[in-house]
Design a protein around this motif. Structure first.
Motif, short mmCIF file in Angstrom:
data_model
loop_
_atom_site.label_atom_id
_atom_site.label_comp_id
_atom_site.label_asym_id
_atom_site.label_seq_id
_atom_site.Cartn_x
_atom_site.Cartn_y
_atom_site.Cartn_z
N ARG A 40 0.72 -1.28 -0.01
CA ARG A 40 0.00 -0.13 -0.14
C ARG A 40 1.04 1.33 0.04
O ARG A 40 1.04 1.91 -1.10
CB ARG A 40 -0.86 -0.21 1.24
CG ARG A 40 -2.19 1.07 1.13
CD ARG A 40 -1.87 2.33 1.40
NE ARG A 40 -1.27 2.34 3.00
CZ ARG A 40 -0.85 3.47 3.45
NH1 ARG A 40 -0.50 4.61 2.73
NH2 ARG A 40 -0.26 3.42 4.69
N ASP A 41 1.55 1.51 0.99
CA ASP A 41 2.40 2.82 1.14
C ASP A 41 3.53 2.93 0.31
O ASP A 41 3.87 3.67 -0.33
CB ASP A 41 2.72 3.05 2.66
CG ASP A 41 2.96 4.33 3.08
OD1 ASP A 41 2.63 5.32 2.27
OD2 ASP A 41 3.05 4.49 4.26
N HIS A 246 4.61 4.21 12.72
CA HIS A 246 4.78 4.26 11.33
C HIS A 246 5.64 5.20 10.94
O HIS A 246 5.10 6.47 11.09
CB HIS A 246 3.31 4.37 10.89
CG HIS A 246 3.18 4.57 9.32
ND1 HIS A 246 2.60 3.54 8.72
CD2 HIS A 246 3.61 5.42 8.46
CE1 HIS A 246 2.17 3.94 7.43
NE2 HIS A 246 3.03 5.05 7.18
N HIS A 248 8.11 7.61 8.55
CA HIS A 248 9.04 8.00 7.33
C HIS A 248 9.92 8.52 7.49
O HIS A 248 10.56 8.98 8.71
CB HIS A 248 7.92 8.81 6.42
CG HIS A 248 6.68 8.04 5.92
ND1 HIS A 248 6.61 7.65 4.62
CD2 HIS A 248 5.46 7.61 6.32
CE1 HIS A 248 5.56 7.06 4.33
NE2 HIS A 248 4.72 6.99 5.50
N ASN A 282 9.11 4.59 3.59
CA ASN A 282 8.97 4.12 5.16
C ASN A 282 10.21 3.69 5.91
O ASN A 282 11.13 3.62 5.26
CB ASN A 282 7.85 3.10 4.90
CG ASN A 282 6.52 3.78 4.51
OD1 ASN A 282 6.16 4.03 3.28
ND2 ASN A 282 5.49 3.68 5.47
ZN ZN Z 1 2.89 6.46 5.67
#
Ligand code: ZN
Ligand code: KIV
Length: 567
Positions: A40-41, A246, A248, A282
């Motif tokens: 997804r990301d 999560h 980045h 990420n």
């Molecule tokens: Zn993200």
């Protein structure tokens, strides 16, 4: 007139009020839960997003590694994502212990589509999110905090009610406050308490996941840790929730932010393999997991064949992995510099002799983890360029061809390889190293080409040897006979009849290569030349004496070519 005060373009993020913070004194002792957001990301940030078949290959790879939470899609965002989720469910491609996740914004029509995509699934996590920062509220949504809170609560109620209509499915909830690190902490807490209450079914066995992202890395890792500790301390029902992070990597500190967040109470981490994801990506879960592994923590993820994983992901994403990426980069288990090569070689040797010396199974200079644990080989440890040392070059020759160069010869061989690397102005391969060694020490060009040598013991005194040499000198065949008290000395006497330079043989060394009938002898013979320089020649033959005389001829050719014949 009052002077104009310029607003600074940048300023430090406001620190979190947490004078009695505990996390700096904590240690990570257990593994977090892992969640891959590659599909997804990661996928949304690829120049060429994955095709459905590629996504399936990637999904299977993630399952093989051991991920139990895998965000597979944003089902309401595209037909591909919706259909991929359906395919996994309808074709029963999800292992029993894996929760797939579908991401949705807190908007009614998107939630509906997401829940539709999950119909018939055994277990899944619905991942709802909305940005909570004032920046987003003012500049993107034109909404205030109470309106956002209302929308979030309505969305969670909708998910709850739709999930209730799927009694055969174990539907869990994850809620993320996008831009958590740029949001007001008390407001985040208020929003999460409201989500918890609305969901109404979180328990220690089926906890609600609160994911608190550094959507953009705007703060130093210690401030992220403060926010996590503050949240963990203040949430009312701590044992019924999982706190997830999560990060980045906008400031290059996602790994540090993640690790400090673990110290501060986070129990779960979302990220991607090799750090794919929006902008700078990420957090790289290969690094996070292997950092823990290298400290003796069992992670539940299997990176024992990291090269295969890296190759597959490179092929699917069409993005090469940076050569110095921790654990997975091409150069991370290499040493170019001579002193490093030497220390690694000694360290590995000593470790094998006394594995318990440091009270742990692995402690080697310049290598914090055993490359073999990631499926990497020792052979690739030593890379040769113009900075390489004699130990490194010698080990490449030993590992590739089984030849153990005498210590006294190693500097000479290193110089030869250094010259090559300087000339080509790049790293040289193992094959090139050996080829250069062979050209210079085994078959160097020069005036002499040995055709044959026949040593024969004297009929009356077997300690006396009569030797007959057939040799081509500068293209002319020459036969010489000479005597000596051994086959080598007879040969040297014969060669001195051809070349009367004042050279002597220093100690010479012989080894065998291979075993049994196919074994060969290799001789390393150093000549001390008239100008006192010592120069090696190498000979290889099935017979020890023949190997030695070939080595002498090789050394003499080198002597003549480099003209060391005068004092
Ligand atoms: Zn993200
Ligand atoms: O970076 C982020 O905040 C996200 C959320 C959707 C979790 O990817």
């Amino acid at each position: 007139m009052a002077p104009k005060i310029a607003t600074p373009k940048y300023s430090s993020p406001k620190p979190i009020e947490l004078p009695d913070r505990k996390w700096p004194n904590n240690t990570i002792t257990t593994s977090p839960q892992w969640c891959s957001v590659d599909l997804r990301d990661g996928n949304q940030a690829l120049p060429n997003p994955l095709t459905p078949d590629q996504k399936l290959r990637y999904f299977n790879l993630l399952c093989d590694i051991g991920f139990k939470h895998i965000e597979v899609a944003f089902p309401s965002a595209s037909a591909d994502d919706f259909n991929f989720t359906r395919r996994l469910i309808e074709q029963k491609l999800i292992p029993d212990d894996v929760f797939i996740m579908g991401l949705t914004q807190c908007r009614s029509h998107l939630i509906e589509k997401t829940m539709e995509s999950l119909q018939g699934i055994d277990r899944a996590i619905v991942h709802a999110y909305y940005a909570s920062s004032d920046l987003h509220l003012q500049q993107v949504f034109s909404m205030d905090r109470p309106a956002l809170l209302k929308m979030i609560v309505e969305s969670i109620a909708q998910i709850r009610d739709l999930a209730a209509k799927m009694p055969q499915s174990d539907i869990r909830l994850e809620f993320s406050l996008e831009e958590f690190t740029d949001s007001d902490l008390s407001f985040c807490l208020e929003a999460c308490e409201a989500v918890f209450e609305t969901w109404g079914q979180a328990s220690p066995e089926k906890p609600l996941i609160f994911n608190l992202p550094a959507t953009v890395e705007r703060r130093p890792p210690n401030q992220y840790a403060d926010m996590i500790e503050w949240f963990c301390r203040n949430f009312s029902q701590r044992d019924r929730i999982i706190v997830s992070v999560h990060s980045h990597n906008d400031q290059g500190m996602a790994i540090a932010a993640t690790e400090l967040a673990f110290l501060a109470g986070a129990q779960r981490v979302e990220g991607t393999l090799f750090g794919h994801g929006e902008r700078t990506g990420n957090v790289d879960l290969v690094v996070v997991a292997n950092n823990l592994y290298s400290r003796g923590i069992e992670t539940g993820l299997d990176f024992s064949n990291l090269e295969h994983i890296a190759n597959t992901v490179e092929e699917l994403t069409q993005i090469p992995i940076y050569s110095r990426q921790p654990y997975s980069g091409e150069y991370v288990f290499t040493a170019f510099s001579g002193s490093h090569q030497d220390a690694i070689a000694k360290g590995i040797k000593k470790l094998n002799q006394a594995p318990d010396k440091f009270g742990m199974g692995w402690k080697v200079p310049y290598l914090h983890i055993d490359p073999a644990d990631l499926g990497r080989k020792y052979e690739s440890l030593i890379r040769i360029n113009s900075q390489s040392g004699k130990g490194g070059v010698a080990s490449v020759i030993e590992q590739s061809h089984g030849l153990t160069l005498p210590k006294a010869m190693q500097a000479e061989v290193r110089n030869c390889i250094q010259e090559l690397s300087d000339r080509v102005a790049r790293e040289v391969s193992t094959d090139e190293v050996y080829q250069a060694f062979e050209n210079e020490f085994v078959n160097p060009q020069g005036p002499y080409e040995l055709k044959g040598y026949w040593p024969r013991p004297d009929d009356n005194d077997p300690t006396q040897i009569h030797g007959e040499i057939k040799i081509v000198v500068n293209g002319q065949p020459v036969n010489v006979v000479a005597d000596g008290n051994g086959p080598i000395s007879a040969f040297v006497h014969g060669m001195k009849k051809i070349n009367n330079s004042d050279f002597t043989i220093e100690d010479y060394e012989e080894q065998s290569i291979g075993k049994g009938a196919d074994a060969k002898a290799i001789a390393y013979v150093p000549l001390r030349l008239p100008d006192d320089v010592v120069m090696f020649g190498v000979g290889i033959d099935t017979n020890i004496v023949q190997a030695a005389v070939r080595a002498i001829v090789a050394a003499m050719n080198r002597m003549m070519r480099q003209d060391h014949t005068k004092k």
